[in-house]
Design an enzyme around this catalytic site. Structure first.
Site, PDB file in Angstrom:
ATOM      1  CG  ASP A  13      -1.388  -0.993   1.449  1.00 42.57           C
ATOM      2  OD1 ASP A  13      -2.439  -1.470   0.022  1.00 42.57           O
ATOM      3  OD2 ASP A  13      -2.437  -1.603   1.857  1.00 42.57           O
ATOM      4  CE  LYS A  16       2.524  -2.201  -4.496  1.00 41.71           C
ATOM      5  NZ  LYS A  16       1.920  -1.753  -2.769  1.00 41.71           N
ATOM      6  N   GLY A  40      -4.664  -4.052  -3.668  1.00 49.00           N
ATOM      7  CA  GLY A  40      -5.502  -3.372  -4.180  1.00 49.00           C
ATOM      8  C   GLY A  40      -4.891  -1.901  -4.321  1.00 49.00           C
ATOM      9  CG  HIS A  41      -2.018  -1.695  -7.008  1.00 55.67           C
ATOM     10  ND1 HIS A  41      -0.930  -2.984  -7.999  1.00 55.67           N
ATOM     11  CD2 HIS A  41      -2.025  -2.170  -5.664  1.00 55.67           C
ATOM     12  CE1 HIS A  41      -0.458  -3.359  -7.236  1.00 55.67           C
ATOM     13  NE2 HIS A  41      -1.070  -3.202  -6.365  1.00 55.67           N
ATOM     14  CD  GLN A 223       0.517  -9.230  -2.038  1.00 52.70           C
ATOM     15  OE1 GLN A 223       1.583  -9.441  -2.858  1.00 52.70           O
ATOM     16  NE2 GLN A 223      -0.976  -8.116  -3.184  1.00 52.70           N
TER      17      GLN A 223
HETATM   18  P1  GDP Z   1      -1.298   0.817  -3.291  1.00 48.73           P
HETATM   19  O1  GDP Z   1      -1.152  -0.716  -3.161  1.00 48.73           O
HETATM   20  O2  GDP Z   1       0.200   0.685  -3.389  1.00 48.73           O
HETATM   21  O3  GDP Z   1      -1.548   1.180  -5.503  1.00 48.73           O
HETATM   22  O4  GDP Z   1      -1.586   1.599  -2.276  1.00 48.73           O
HETATM   23  P2  GDP Z   1      -2.920   1.982  -2.088  1.00 48.73           P
HETATM   24  O5  GDP Z   1      -3.479   1.614  -2.969  1.00 48.73           O
HETATM   25  O6  GDP Z   1      -3.698   0.480  -1.678  1.00 48.73           O
HETATM   26  O7  GDP Z   1      -2.678   2.713  -0.785  1.00 48.73           O
HETATM   27  C1  GDP Z   1      -2.091   3.968  -1.223  1.00 48.73           C
HETATM   28  C2  GDP Z   1      -3.724   5.024  -0.896  1.00 48.73           C
HETATM   29  O8  GDP Z   1      -2.869   6.357  -0.360  1.00 48.73           O
HETATM   30  C3  GDP Z   1      -4.276   5.031  -1.875  1.00 48.73           C
HETATM   31  O9  GDP Z   1      -5.661   5.543  -1.377  1.00 48.73           O
HETATM   32  C4  GDP Z   1      -4.029   6.614  -2.217  1.00 48.73           C
HETATM   33  O10 GDP Z   1      -4.949   7.144  -3.017  1.00 48.73           O
HETATM   34  C5  GDP Z   1      -3.570   7.420  -1.566  1.00 48.73           C
HETATM   35  N1  GDP Z   1      -2.455   7.616  -2.353  1.00 48.73           N
HETATM   36  C6  GDP Z   1      -1.763   7.576  -3.080  1.00 48.73           C
HETATM   37  N2  GDP Z   1      -0.242   8.681  -3.009  1.00 48.73           N
HETATM   38  C7  GDP Z   1      -0.545   9.725  -2.545  1.00 48.73           C
HETATM   39  C8  GDP Z   1       0.058  10.992  -1.838  1.00 48.73           C
HETATM   40  O11 GDP Z   1       0.907  11.098  -2.493  1.00 48.73           O
HETATM   41  N3  GDP Z   1      -0.940  11.539  -1.055  1.00 48.73           N
HETATM   42  C9  GDP Z   1      -2.334  11.358  -0.477  1.00 48.73           C
HETATM   43  N4  GDP Z   1      -3.028  11.562   0.381  1.00 48.73           N
HETATM   44  N5  GDP Z   1      -2.426   9.791  -0.870  1.00 48.73           N
HETATM   45  C10 GDP Z   1      -1.700   9.086  -1.484  1.00 48.73           C
HETATM   46  P1  IMO Z   2      -0.948  -4.381  -2.310  1.00 44.92           P
HETATM   47  O1  IMO Z   2      -0.451  -4.604  -3.291  1.00 44.92           O
HETATM   48  C1  IMO Z   2      -0.837  -4.441   2.408  1.00 44.92           C
HETATM   49  C2  IMO Z   2      -0.662  -8.802   3.495  1.00 44.92           C
HETATM   50  C3  IMO Z   2      -2.248  -8.795   4.425  1.00 44.92           C
HETATM   51  C4  IMO Z   2      -1.418  -9.869   5.379  1.00 44.92           C
HETATM   52  C5  IMO Z   2      -0.184 -10.935   5.098  1.00 44.92           C
HETATM   53  C6  IMO Z   2      -0.762 -12.099   3.607  1.00 44.92           C
HETATM   54  O2  IMO Z   2      -2.363  -3.282  -2.287  1.00 44.92           O
HETATM   55  O3  IMO Z   2       0.205  -3.053  -1.619  1.00 44.92           O
HETATM   56  P2  IMO Z   2      -2.119 -12.777   2.286  1.00 44.92           P
HETATM   57  O4  IMO Z   2      -4.074 -12.532   1.944  1.00 44.92           O
HETATM   58  O5  IMO Z   2      -1.629 -12.231   0.903  1.00 44.92           O
HETATM   59  O6  IMO Z   2      -2.287 -14.366   2.253  1.00 44.92           O
HETATM   60  O7  IMO Z   2      -2.050 -12.554   3.094  1.00 44.92           O
HETATM   61  O8  IMO Z   2      -0.152 -10.256   3.542  1.00 44.92           O
HETATM   62  N1  IMO Z   2      -0.768  -8.320   2.267  1.00 44.92           N
HETATM   63  C7  IMO Z   2      -0.647  -6.751   2.419  1.00 44.92           C
HETATM   64  N2  IMO Z   2      -0.842  -5.852   2.990  1.00 44.92           N
HETATM   65  N3  IMO Z   2      -1.655  -4.365   1.043  1.00 44.92           N
HETATM   66  C8  IMO Z   2      -1.448  -5.939   0.154  1.00 44.92           C
HETATM   67  O9  IMO Z   2      -1.375  -6.031  -1.384  1.00 44.92           O
HETATM   68  C9  IMO Z   2      -1.224  -6.875   0.259  1.00 44.92           C
HETATM   69  N4  IMO Z   2      -1.671  -7.918   0.190  1.00 44.92           N
HETATM   70  C10 IMO Z   2      -1.616  -8.485   0.894  1.00 44.92           C
HETATM   71  O10 IMO Z   2      -2.754  -8.212   5.169  1.00 44.92           O
HETATM   72  O11 IMO Z   2      -0.951  -9.281   6.469  1.00 44.92           O
HETATM   73 MG    MG Z   3      -2.937  -1.848  -1.392  1.00 44.53          MG
END
Ligand code: GDP
Ligand code: IMO
Ligand code: MG
Length: 421
Positions: A13, A16, A40-41, A223
């Site tokens: 998270d 990315k 979840g991206h 991840q």
């Molecule tokens: P990913 O899994 O690495 O793609 O990241 P996620 O989407 O799960 O989580 C990142 C969260 O931060 C999402 O809700 C994005 O919309 C938000 N986000 C990404 N970059 C920024 C930033 O620079 N500032 C803020 N405030 N939110 C951001």
């Molecule tokens: P993105 O791509 C954050 C964490 C879960 C748990 C562990 C194992 O959005 O960054 P799993 O379902 O793989 O057996 O869970 O890994 N986890 C993540 N945490 N971002 C993710 O993906 C994750 N994918 C798995 O919360 O601790």
């Molecule tokens: Mg994510």
């Protein structure tokens, strides 16, 4: 021409998806190489939010091909929901998406096994997203799995039944869980009929031929490095290699084709699920980060644990991944902090170190913090040089500690809220 890798340096998270979407226009292919719908991206484009779980984050660019590599595990139901959701929003998907025939399938019973396994662990549960990831990779390495290519074979239903029966047998070894398999199976088979019509390819040939022809590929990690099956905080990890070598295994790319590795890190740190987190804040500052950063899981909605940036952890992550450039995200979340701390060293067995001990939970007795003056202002610039001095000092500190250049700074969730250096 070359493959650049983008991956998370923390526990996922890091933002990315947003950076992949921004960079995608420079590439001809964006490929996912590991993980599955546990990811979840989030992308914010023109004020509209999209969360991608299986589809690569280049999907909004018409000129490129998004490849789901062999290293990815696919839940047909989630994939089809994603495709239909994007199409309802008026987006073209099918001509921009292709799937490796060698990618493994998540069966409904993999999700049941995930649930039963977690329930049986009690206090020691991993905090899995319960998407069936672990059991699916177990079948892959156990040489029992079903692959996308199998859905085209005449005896697919038979293969499915054999594996399902095995899973139902295994489920009996766990304390009972409640489930209703039949409706889920119906959805699964319906999704399979749709997937048969997608572009199912020998992705390893496709990407290598395109590389030879001069195309550039962006490999999108899911991840984060600390969730890597080998080098993460085992057993509190996911079941795939999230590091750069995962690109070779998960897309069929030779190591020498890899050029740059862009490591993405938040300006602080979060983790969702169980497991060690040395710089975690269980106080008011942790809560402030969670609120300011809206730190709730993109896949499960769970509150994310929050803490300060962790330099020893990042040194480890950049070493293992071979990071060549850094992207720092969510810098804006720190706008209102008078003081911003960073974990600079750990105390392990009475001595200060910047290396991670084998047992992180037991080994690290204390985290040594380094304090920075906050900037106490909104960041509304799009040039690095125009950033407030305090921001630049903070970024320079990170560069010096990690001996790597900060090439991107993200200052908000939107596509445009990014400073490229
Ligand atoms: P990913 O899994 O690495 O793609 O990241 P996620 O989407 O799960 O989580 C990142 C969260 O931060 C999402 O809700 C994005 O919309 C938000 N986000 C990404 N970059 C920024 C930033 O620079 N500032 C803020 N405030 N939110 C951001
Ligand atoms: P993105 O791509 C954050 C964490 C879960 C748990 C562990 C194992 O959005 O960054 P799993 O379902 O793989 O057996 O869970 O890994 N986890 C993540 N945490 N971002 C993710 O993906 C994750 N994918 C798995 O919360 O601790
Ligand atoms: Mg994510």
């Amino acid at each position: 021409m070359a493959v650049d890798v983008l991956l998370g340096l923390q526990w996922g998270d890091e933002g990315k998806g947003k950076i992949v979407d921004f960079l995608a226009e420079k590439y001809q292919i964006v490929g996912r190489f590991q993980g599955g719908p546990n990811a979840g991206h989030t992308l914010w484009i023109d004020g509209k939010k999209t969360v991608l779980h299986t589809i690569p984050s280049g999907i909004f660019h018409e000129h490129l091909m998004n490849v789901i590599g062999n290293g990815v595990v696919i839940d047909p139901i989630t994939l089809m929901n994603e495709i239909h959701g994007l199409e309802k929003g008026g987006n073209e998907v099918r001509s921009r998406l292709s799937i490796s025939r060698k990618a493994h399938l998540i069966l409904p019973t993999h999700k049941l096994l995930d649930m039963a396994s977690e329930a049986s662990k009690g206090e020691k549960k991993i905090g899995s997203t319960l998407r069936g990831i672990g059991p699916c990779y177990m079948d892959k390495t156990g040489r029992n799995g079903l692959r996308i290519g199998d859905i085209l074979s005449a005896d697919f239903d038979e293969k499915y039944k054999t594996l399902k029966e095995k899973h139902l047998h295994l489920l009996k070894l766990y304390p009972a869980i409640e489930y209703d398999l039949q409706p889920e199976e119906e959805l699964w088979f319906e999704a399979i009929t749709h997937i048969r019509k997608l572009q199912l390819i020998d992705a390893e040939y496709f990407v290598n031929e395109r590389l030879k022809a001069g195309d550039s590929i962006l490999a999108e990690g899911a991840q984060g490095m600390m969730l890597d099956i080998d080098f993460g905080t085992y057993p509190y990890v996911t079941s795939s290699n999230t590091i750069s070598s995962g690109v070779c295994n998960g897309l069929g790319i030779p190591p020498r084709a890899i050029r740059n590795v862009l490591g993405v890190t938040k300006a602080y740190c979060t983790r969702v699920g169980s497991g060690p987190f040395p710089s975690e804040l269980e106080d008011a500052d942790g809560e402030r980060l969670r609120v300011a950063g809206n730190e709730f899981g993109s896949t499960t909605g769970r509150p994310r644990r929050c803490g300060w940036l962790d330099i020893p952890q990042l040194k480890y992550a950049t070493m293992i991944t071979g990071t060549t450039h850094l992207a720092i995200t969510k810098l804006d979340v720190l706008n209102a902090f008078e003081t911003i701390s960073v974990a600079e060293q750990y105390k392990v067995n009475g001595t200060l170190t910047d290396q991670l001990p084998f047992d992180i939970s037991e080994g690290i007795r204390e985290v040594v913090l380094h304090n920075h003056a906050g900037w106490m202002a909104d960041i509304q610039v799009n040039q690095y040089d125009k950033l407030p001095e305090a921001v630049k000092n903070f970024l320079t500190y990170i560069e010096n500690q990690l001996q790597l250049p900060v090439s991107f700074v993200s200052t908000g969730p939107g596509r445009e809220e990014l400073i490229a250096r």
